[in-house]
Design a protein around this motif. Sequence first.
Motif, PDB file in Angstrom:
ATOM      1  N   ALA A 167      13.338-106.882  94.531  1.00 34.37           N
ATOM      2  CA  ALA A 167      13.009-107.384  93.037  1.00 34.37           C
ATOM      3  C   ALA A 167      13.883-108.249  92.437  1.00 34.37           C
ATOM      4  O   ALA A 167      15.284-107.382  92.096  1.00 34.37           O
ATOM      5  CB  ALA A 167      11.764-107.468  92.187  1.00 34.37           C
ATOM      6  N   TYR A 168      14.605-109.076  92.006  1.00 30.58           N
ATOM      7  CA  TYR A 168      15.800-109.705  91.182  1.00 30.58           C
ATOM      8  C   TYR A 168      14.948-110.810  90.217  1.00 30.58           C
ATOM      9  O   TYR A 168      14.528-111.681  90.839  1.00 30.58           O
ATOM     10  CB  TYR A 168      17.080-109.172  91.626  1.00 30.58           C
ATOM     11  CG  TYR A 168      17.735-110.359  92.596  1.00 30.58           C
ATOM     12  CD1 TYR A 168      18.129-111.709  92.286  1.00 30.58           C
ATOM     13  CD2 TYR A 168      16.701-110.889  93.469  1.00 30.58           C
ATOM     14  CE1 TYR A 168      18.450-113.027  92.406  1.00 30.58           C
ATOM     15  CE2 TYR A 168      16.954-112.358  94.370  1.00 30.58           C
ATOM     16  CZ  TYR A 168      17.361-113.916  93.705  1.00 30.58           C
ATOM     17  OH  TYR A 168      17.793-114.428  94.109  1.00 30.58           O
ATOM     18  N   ASP A 169      15.983-110.863  89.275  1.00 31.59           N
ATOM     19  CA  ASP A 169      15.901-112.325  88.326  1.00 31.59           C
ATOM     20  C   ASP A 169      17.163-113.137  88.809  1.00 31.59           C
ATOM     21  O   ASP A 169      18.039-113.044  88.588  1.00 31.59           O
ATOM     22  CB  ASP A 169      16.263-111.988  86.790  1.00 31.59           C
ATOM     23  CG  ASP A 169      16.223-113.480  85.778  1.00 31.59           C
ATOM     24  OD1 ASP A 169      15.794-114.024  86.218  1.00 31.59           O
ATOM     25  OD2 ASP A 169      16.605-112.610  84.954  1.00 31.59           O
ATOM     26  N   PRO A 170      16.176-114.421  89.393  1.00 36.48           N
ATOM     27  CA  PRO A 170      17.723-115.473  90.147  1.00 36.48           C
ATOM     28  C   PRO A 170      18.732-115.156  88.270  1.00 36.48           C
ATOM     29  O   PRO A 170      19.840-115.889  89.086  1.00 36.48           O
ATOM     30  CB  PRO A 170      16.562-116.518  90.374  1.00 36.48           C
ATOM     31  CG  PRO A 170      16.034-116.113  90.712  1.00 36.48           C
ATOM     32  CD  PRO A 170      15.250-114.871  89.490  1.00 36.48           C
ATOM     33  N   ALA A 171      18.304-115.357  87.035  1.00 37.62           N
ATOM     34  CA  ALA A 171      18.818-115.723  85.877  1.00 37.62           C
ATOM     35  C   ALA A 171      20.245-114.280  85.944  1.00 37.62           C
ATOM     36  O   ALA A 171      21.377-114.973  85.393  1.00 37.62           O
ATOM     37  CB  ALA A 171      18.337-116.293  85.352  1.00 37.62           C
ATOM     38  N   GLN A 172      20.133-113.700  86.616  1.00 37.23           N
ATOM     39  CA  GLN A 172      20.838-112.069  86.548  1.00 37.23           C
ATOM     40  C   GLN A 172      22.237-112.587  87.521  1.00 37.23           C
ATOM     41  O   GLN A 172      21.757-112.199  88.629  1.00 37.23           O
ATOM     42  CB  GLN A 172      20.046-111.145  86.550  1.00 37.23           C
ATOM     43  CG  GLN A 172      20.741-109.942  86.298  1.00 37.23           C
ATOM     44  CD  GLN A 172      20.007-109.056  86.114  1.00 37.23           C
ATOM     45  OE1 GLN A 172      19.393-108.835  87.154  1.00 37.23           O
ATOM     46  NE2 GLN A 172      20.053-107.810  86.004  1.00 37.23           N
ATOM     47  N   PRO A 173      23.206-112.638  87.202  1.00 39.68           N
ATOM     48  CA  PRO A 173      25.124-112.430  88.596  1.00 39.68           C
ATOM     49  C   PRO A 173      24.659-110.984  88.503  1.00 39.68           C
ATOM     50  O   PRO A 173      24.064-109.653  88.005  1.00 39.68           O
ATOM     51  CB  PRO A 173      25.496-113.378  87.030  1.00 39.68           C
ATOM     52  CG  PRO A 173      25.199-112.278  85.637  1.00 39.68           C
ATOM     53  CD  PRO A 173      23.524-112.566  85.795  1.00 39.68           C
ATOM     54  N   LEU A 174      25.469-110.921  89.813  1.00 41.21           N
ATOM     55  CA  LEU A 174      25.652-109.606  90.208  1.00 41.21           C
ATOM     56  C   LEU A 174      26.517-108.528  89.053  1.00 41.21           C
ATOM     57  O   LEU A 174      27.283-109.410  88.300  1.00 41.21           O
ATOM     58  CB  LEU A 174      26.700-110.335  91.879  1.00 41.21           C
ATOM     59  CG  LEU A 174      26.745-111.094  92.346  1.00 41.21           C
ATOM     60  CD1 LEU A 174      27.092-110.449  93.410  1.00 41.21           C
ATOM     61  CD2 LEU A 174      25.016-110.161  92.944  1.00 41.21           C
ATOM     62  N   ALA A 175      25.877-107.666  89.252  1.00 42.64           N
ATOM     63  CA  ALA A 175      26.065-106.415  88.557  1.00 42.64           C
ATOM     64  C   ALA A 175      27.005-105.509  88.999  1.00 42.64           C
ATOM     65  O   ALA A 175      26.406-104.637  90.268  1.00 42.64           O
ATOM     66  CB  ALA A 175      25.483-106.043  87.191  1.00 42.64           C
ATOM     67  N   ALA A 176      27.582-105.043  88.708  1.00 42.80           N
ATOM     68  CA  ALA A 176      27.771-103.038  89.070  1.00 42.80           C
ATOM     69  C   ALA A 176      26.730-102.189  89.479  1.00 42.80           C
ATOM     70  O   ALA A 176      25.345-102.236  88.443  1.00 42.80           O
ATOM     71  CB  ALA A 176      28.821-102.307  88.904  1.00 42.80           C
ATOM     72  N   GLY A 177      26.346-101.679  90.609  1.00 39.91           N
ATOM     73  CA  GLY A 177      24.769-100.916  90.967  1.00 39.91           C
ATOM     74  C   GLY A 177      24.274-101.737  91.638  1.00 39.91           C
ATOM     75  O   GLY A 177      23.108-101.111  91.937  1.00 39.91           O
ATOM     76  N   MET A 178      24.084-103.444  91.885  1.00 40.59           N
ATOM     77  CA  MET A 178      23.746-103.861  92.673  1.00 40.59           C
ATOM     78  C   MET A 178      23.397-103.573  94.248  1.00 40.59           C
ATOM     79  O   MET A 178      24.856-103.313  94.645  1.00 40.59           O
ATOM     80  CB  MET A 178      23.068-105.518  92.168  1.00 40.59           C
ATOM     81  CG  MET A 178      22.811-105.467  90.014  1.00 40.59           C
ATOM     82  SD  MET A 178      22.920-107.106  90.533  1.00 40.59           S
ATOM     83  CE  MET A 178      22.001-107.232  88.721  1.00 40.59           C
ATOM     84  N   VAL A 179      22.113-103.559  94.957  1.00 41.49           N
ATOM     85  CA  VAL A 179      22.577-104.122  96.387  1.00 41.49           C
ATOM     86  C   VAL A 179      22.384-105.248  96.940  1.00 41.49           C
ATOM     87  O   VAL A 179      20.998-105.267  96.364  1.00 41.49           O
ATOM     88  CB  VAL A 179      22.060-102.440  97.254  1.00 41.49           C
ATOM     89  CG1 VAL A 179      22.907-102.563  98.081  1.00 41.49           C
ATOM     90  CG2 VAL A 179      22.918-101.339  96.424  1.00 41.49           C
ATOM     91  N   ILE A 180      23.192-105.731  97.888  1.00 37.02           N
ATOM     92  CA  ILE A 180      22.643-107.699  98.784  1.00 37.02           C
ATOM     93  C   ILE A 180      23.246-106.864  99.966  1.00 37.02           C
ATOM     94  O   ILE A 180      23.971-106.277 100.268  1.00 37.02           O
ATOM     95  CB  ILE A 180      23.785-108.092  97.445  1.00 37.02           C
ATOM     96  CG1 ILE A 180      25.059-107.871  97.504  1.00 37.02           C
ATOM     97  CG2 ILE A 180      22.468-108.191  96.436  1.00 37.02           C
ATOM     98  CD1 ILE A 180      25.479-109.366  97.639  1.00 37.02           C
ATOM     99  N   THR A 181      22.709-107.669 101.071  1.00 35.77           N
ATOM    100  CA  THR A 181      23.455-107.945 101.906  1.00 35.77           C
ATOM    101  C   THR A 181      23.946-109.337 102.018  1.00 35.77           C
ATOM    102  O   THR A 181      23.970-109.903 101.103  1.00 35.77           O
ATOM    103  CB  THR A 181      21.915-108.513 103.074  1.00 35.77           C
ATOM    104  OG1 THR A 181      21.169-109.877 102.134  1.00 35.77           O
ATOM    105  CG2 THR A 181      20.710-107.605 103.045  1.00 35.77           C
ATOM    106  N   VAL A 182      24.873-109.351 103.016  1.00 35.96           N
ATOM    107  CA  VAL A 182      26.027-110.483 103.134  1.00 35.96           C
ATOM    108  C   VAL A 182      25.385-110.529 105.191  1.00 35.96           C
ATOM    109  O   VAL A 182      25.758-110.606 105.851  1.00 35.96           O
ATOM    110  CB  VAL A 182      27.249-109.621 102.817  1.00 35.96           C
ATOM    111  CG1 VAL A 182      27.572-111.409 102.785  1.00 35.96           C
ATOM    112  CG2 VAL A 182      27.644-109.770 101.336  1.00 35.96           C
ATOM    113  N   GLU A 183      25.427-111.371 105.272  1.00 35.38           N
ATOM    114  CA  GLU A 183      25.015-111.842 106.112  1.00 35.38           C
ATOM    115  C   GLU A 183      25.061-113.361 107.059  1.00 35.38           C
ATOM    116  O   GLU A 183      23.832-114.486 107.217  1.00 35.38           O
ATOM    117  CB  GLU A 183      22.699-111.511 106.325  1.00 35.38           C
ATOM    118  CG  GLU A 183      22.341-112.070 105.515  1.00 35.38           C
ATOM    119  CD  GLU A 183      20.754-112.098 105.654  1.00 35.38           C
ATOM    120  OE1 GLU A 183      20.132-111.998 106.516  1.00 35.38           O
ATOM    121  OE2 GLU A 183      20.192-111.051 104.650  1.00 35.38           O
ATOM    122  N   PRO A 184      26.192-114.438 106.932  1.00 30.98           N
ATOM    123  CA  PRO A 184      26.230-115.635 107.099  1.00 30.98           C
ATOM    124  C   PRO A 184      25.734-115.319 108.390  1.00 30.98           C
ATOM    125  O   PRO A 184      25.230-114.823 109.880  1.00 30.98           O
ATOM    126  CB  PRO A 184      27.587-115.315 107.362  1.00 30.98           C
ATOM    127  CG  PRO A 184      28.027-114.275 107.488  1.00 30.98           C
ATOM    128  CD  PRO A 184      27.393-113.852 106.668  1.00 30.98           C
TER     129      PRO A 184
END
Length: 419
Positions: free
Chosen positions: A355-372
Amino acid sequence: MRVVAALACLLCSLGAARAGEIGPAEYQSRRAALRKALGQAVFISMGAIEGERGELRTGFFQEPNFYYLTGWPEPGAILVLTPTKEILLLPHRDPEREKWTGPKVGPDSPDLGKLTGFDTVAAAETFEQSLPSIISEAAKVYTTGDDIEKLQRLLPARVIGNASVQIARLRAVKSAAELSLIQRSTDAALAAHRAAWNAIQPGRMEYEIASITASTYFGAGCARHAYAPIVGSGPNAAVLHYSRNTRRMDSGELLLMDAAGECSMYASDITRTVPVSGKFTPRQRELYDVVLGAQKAAIAAIKPGMTISRTGPNSIHTIAADYINTHGKDRNGGPLGKYFTHGLSHHVGLDVHDAYDPAQPLAAGMVITVEPGVYIPEEGIGIRIEDVVLVTENGAKVLSAALPREPDEIERFLAKRAH
């Protein structure tokens, strides 16, 4: 006496799990943050229920938002947050059902405050009767998901608000304890990929590799797949969510593996693409280097304030897409951008697509994938490289960096396989 002993063991295991992972104080702080965000409102959340004889395919797992706020793993519970109170409602024990699904904790069980982290625990069977009293001090009533329809039937005169965005904003930033659990799942996934690489050979079936991958992360303590394992060889690698895993892999092909487990409710998400024979062909390496370069460019750009949206001046997706479009060509000499057909990133946590809010930019402590990735069916080639990345105060940390992604490293690893 057997039932009493079984319940005693259950109570001990629940207490041990909570003490060893995320403690009651953290769940309390999450509830406090949500109450602050909702103001003078009542929030109600209904935990997942199980079938009369349990969940036969996957076993019972708690609804993620409910678990995020309570840490309570058992079915049929209800959470009530008012401006002044926090209440957990538990269903009475059912001896007949417990014959099928095991002993549970009920509202009359001992040490409920210690076990649940709630000062007030009541019977779930009293919920509907108590509802008018519960909402009497509420300016608004909130819930999430399917519970909106359920509460609307019980409160037809009320407008039921959706607190999903408020909870998503809280869930998006991980605590130190959550990061530890995500790293645990990630480490299990990395071990699974290594075990699979050791078993890859021309002539083996995709499902054999999927089985090795899954058994490794289950053996490391994961309770379930984070998602259906994707093990696609040759043309199947160009199918984004291929999960049949029924093809025999052949010499000269690539094998795309997207697989990870979920340990202690927290997921990971790892993809690598490797040559079945142990060596990339020149064309495979050419395309692989483009995908790897796009991933490196995107990771280098990660910092607070960037976004994972597909457009915008701060989009890491745009950075990766631009790289793919300006490096390498298809076999007709055209740019590769049209073969990058999915998003670059999603959040990871209690859900693999968290879950995340699309209006919320990245912030310290977030975990994301990077998958080109690039997927070229006419060449029988699909390549995706996916890592789990923590956003830091000044940049990014790749949590899955221990698994090789440089083509030379991958070839050196595969050269050590036993034949």
